[in-house]
Design an enzyme around this catalytic site. Sequence first.
Site, PDB file in Angstrom:
ATOM      1  CG  PHE A  34      -7.402 -13.556   4.499  1.00 49.07           C
ATOM      2  CD1 PHE A  34      -6.434 -12.945   3.715  1.00 49.07           C
ATOM      3  CD2 PHE A  34      -7.748 -14.874   4.214  1.00 49.07           C
ATOM      4  CE1 PHE A  34      -5.823 -13.625   2.668  1.00 49.07           C
ATOM      5  CE2 PHE A  34      -7.136 -15.570   3.171  1.00 49.07           C
ATOM      6  CZ  PHE A  34      -6.181 -14.938   2.400  1.00 49.07           C
ATOM      7  NE  ARG A  62       7.666  -4.441   2.403  1.00 48.18           N
ATOM      8  CZ  ARG A  62       8.367  -4.886   1.363  1.00 48.18           C
ATOM      9  NH1 ARG A  62       7.986  -5.956   0.722  1.00 48.18           N
ATOM     10  NH2 ARG A  62       9.459  -4.262   0.978  1.00 48.18           N
ATOM     11  CG  ASP A 113     -10.803   6.671  -3.647  1.00 45.29           C
ATOM     12  OD1 ASP A 113     -11.011   6.854  -4.862  1.00 45.29           O
ATOM     13  OD2 ASP A 113      -9.685   6.409  -3.187  1.00 45.29           O
ATOM     14  N   GLY A 144       0.827  -1.196   0.000  1.00 46.32           N
ATOM     15  CA  GLY A 144       0.000   0.000   0.000  1.00 46.32           C
ATOM     16  C   GLY A 144       0.864   1.249   0.000  1.00 46.32           C
TER      17      GLY A 144
HETATM   18  P1  ATP Z   1      -3.214   2.205  -2.274  1.00 42.24           P
HETATM   19  O1  ATP Z   1      -3.331   3.637  -2.009  1.00 42.24           O
HETATM   20  O2  ATP Z   1      -2.154   1.837  -3.264  1.00 42.24           O
HETATM   21  O3  ATP Z   1      -4.542   1.566  -2.550  1.00 42.24           O
HETATM   22  P2  ATP Z   1      -3.346   1.382   0.421  1.00 42.24           P
HETATM   23  O4  ATP Z   1      -2.450   1.985   1.426  1.00 42.24           O
HETATM   24  O5  ATP Z   1      -4.759   1.773   0.377  1.00 42.24           O
HETATM   25  O6  ATP Z   1      -2.671   1.557  -0.950  1.00 42.24           O
HETATM   26  P3  ATP Z   1      -4.371  -1.241   0.404  1.00 42.24           P
HETATM   27  O7  ATP Z   1      -5.052  -0.977  -0.915  1.00 42.24           O
HETATM   28  O8  ATP Z   1      -5.249  -1.345   1.583  1.00 42.24           O
HETATM   29  O9  ATP Z   1      -3.260  -0.181   0.641  1.00 42.24           O
HETATM   30  O10 ATP Z   1      -3.508  -2.589   0.337  1.00 42.24           O
HETATM   31  C1  ATP Z   1      -2.595  -2.852  -0.688  1.00 42.24           C
HETATM   32  C2  ATP Z   1      -2.923  -4.199  -1.323  1.00 42.24           C
HETATM   33  O11 ATP Z   1      -2.835  -5.249  -0.341  1.00 42.24           O
HETATM   34  C3  ATP Z   1      -4.339  -4.305  -1.866  1.00 42.24           C
HETATM   35  O12 ATP Z   1      -4.411  -3.826  -3.157  1.00 42.24           O
HETATM   36  C4  ATP Z   1      -4.615  -5.801  -1.773  1.00 42.24           C
HETATM   37  O13 ATP Z   1      -4.071  -6.470  -2.889  1.00 42.24           O
HETATM   38  C5  ATP Z   1      -3.855  -6.219  -0.548  1.00 42.24           C
HETATM   39  N1  ATP Z   1      -4.753  -6.230   0.615  1.00 42.24           N
HETATM   40  C6  ATP Z   1      -5.037  -5.193   1.426  1.00 42.24           C
HETATM   41  N2  ATP Z   1      -5.883  -5.528   2.396  1.00 42.24           N
HETATM   42  C7  ATP Z   1      -6.156  -6.840   2.210  1.00 42.24           C
HETATM   43  C8  ATP Z   1      -7.003  -7.786   2.892  1.00 42.24           C
HETATM   44  N3  ATP Z   1      -7.713  -7.432   3.944  1.00 42.24           N
HETATM   45  N4  ATP Z   1      -7.046  -9.048   2.428  1.00 42.24           N
HETATM   46  C9  ATP Z   1      -6.328  -9.405   1.324  1.00 42.24           C
HETATM   47  N5  ATP Z   1      -5.533  -8.564   0.644  1.00 42.24           N
HETATM   48  C10 ATP Z   1      -5.433  -7.295   1.062  1.00 42.24           C
END
Ligand code: ATP
Length: 412
Positions: free
Chosen positions: A224, A157, A268, A153
């Site tokens: 998850f 991570r 969003d 993210g």
């Molecule tokens: P971005 O701004 O790039 O979206 P972020 O900080 O919002 O980043 P997330 O989108 O929450 O981060 O997480 C990054 C990635 O990790 C997601 O695109 C997804 O592939 C995986 N991920 C996040 N949360 C979960 C979850 N609860 N279960 C499975 N995979 C997840």
Amino acid sequence: MASINSVTRQIAALEISSKPNTTGTTRTNGHQKKSSQEVNKIKLLNKLAAPNPFIPAHSKSSSSVMTTKQQSRPPSPTKPQPKAKPVQPAQPTERTIDIGKYDGGFENDERMRGVVSSEAARELALDSSTSGSNPTREWSLCDFDIGRPLGKGKFGRVYMVRTKEEPHFILALKCLYKKEISDSRCEKQVRREIEIQKNLRHPNVLRMYGYFHDEQRVFLMLEFAGMGEIYKQLCKHGRFSDRRSSRYIDQMSDALLYLHSKHVIHRDIKPENLLLGLNGELKIADFGWSVHAPSNRRRTVCGTLDYLPPEMVRERPHDASVDLWALGILTYEFLVGNPPFEDLRGVAATQDKIKAGRYSFPSHVSAEARDLIFKLLQQDPEKRLPLPEVRKHPWLVKWRQRSEGSGAGNAS
Ligand code: ATP
Ligand code: MG
């Protein structure tokens, strides 16, 4: 590494529930009707995925587990609790759920990140065990076996993890580096994301079970989402069928109805922020731009260009109907494969199209789906189809009934 299906099978094999499910159905939103066998599986998954912060220490012996009833009525954390009745020995197979191989990402990242200022550190001193009137148990990184990376993210991570203590809950642990949050001046945004998401309970909204922090990092304990990102599925298939698109939009509209009833505007919505649970059900994630807005109209421009409604492009005040516009864009993108106002010439060209409401449909899009999209993509926010009407729209009703009739449930 075990596939998701085999993880599901292993989880389903864990007979930790003392009560057989006899209801045959669970909370549904049309397409989600499930067989009793599947409901049992979900119950088990929920048990595993949901760390119960209120399990009294004495109930955690290897020979006892909590019943569904005991879990659904958390005892007061202050009152001494009667000893939980051992219902069934915990199965040794619990440990065998494969969470994959940890790649050492936390330690690697740690070496590269600096420290935060004391003021920013105070802002980010997040700990669900000390917040509010309903304290949960304290967690730390040592409480988890860390498995495979799930994604990366903005601020860190995400890993698949399992609690070391029985009954070995499986969840996603999202790590945010305080230094990066404070460098991007996002302390308030992160706090808001956590405050909002931790209070939400809906089958199509990703649960946040708790959070904790250390000197450098904030950790979010998330449900998850075993089948990953919808966006990846969309890239893989190009576009979705009417059946699959309508199922997701049905689940989305039910979740949005719930969020708006809690005065939460997501702001969003887009495929990148939607994950899929182990049974393929949609889960709204990423509340980074969401607001709790009981009454006032807001001005901040946020979200992603292709999903911005005309009032935001014009920097005018907006309200919950921005999510209705985004729902229209999402319906189009699921059915067509790209958003309606996308213009590869650049930002200004896309903005012009949004303001003019200029878009067209490829011939394969059905008249009913076009009608729903048209009614959501209204320039005047007040004219957008309200969510209760969306749920009754003929396109959703038709596919919901077909799915129920065929017993297809979540199959695509
Ligand atoms: P971005 O701004 O790039 O979206 P972020 O900080 O919002 O980043 P997330 O989108 O929450 O981060 O997480 C990054 C990635 O990790 C997601 O695109 C997804 O592939 C995986 N991920 C996040 N949360 C979960 C979850 N609860 N279960 C499975 N995979 C997840
Ligand atoms: Mg994200």
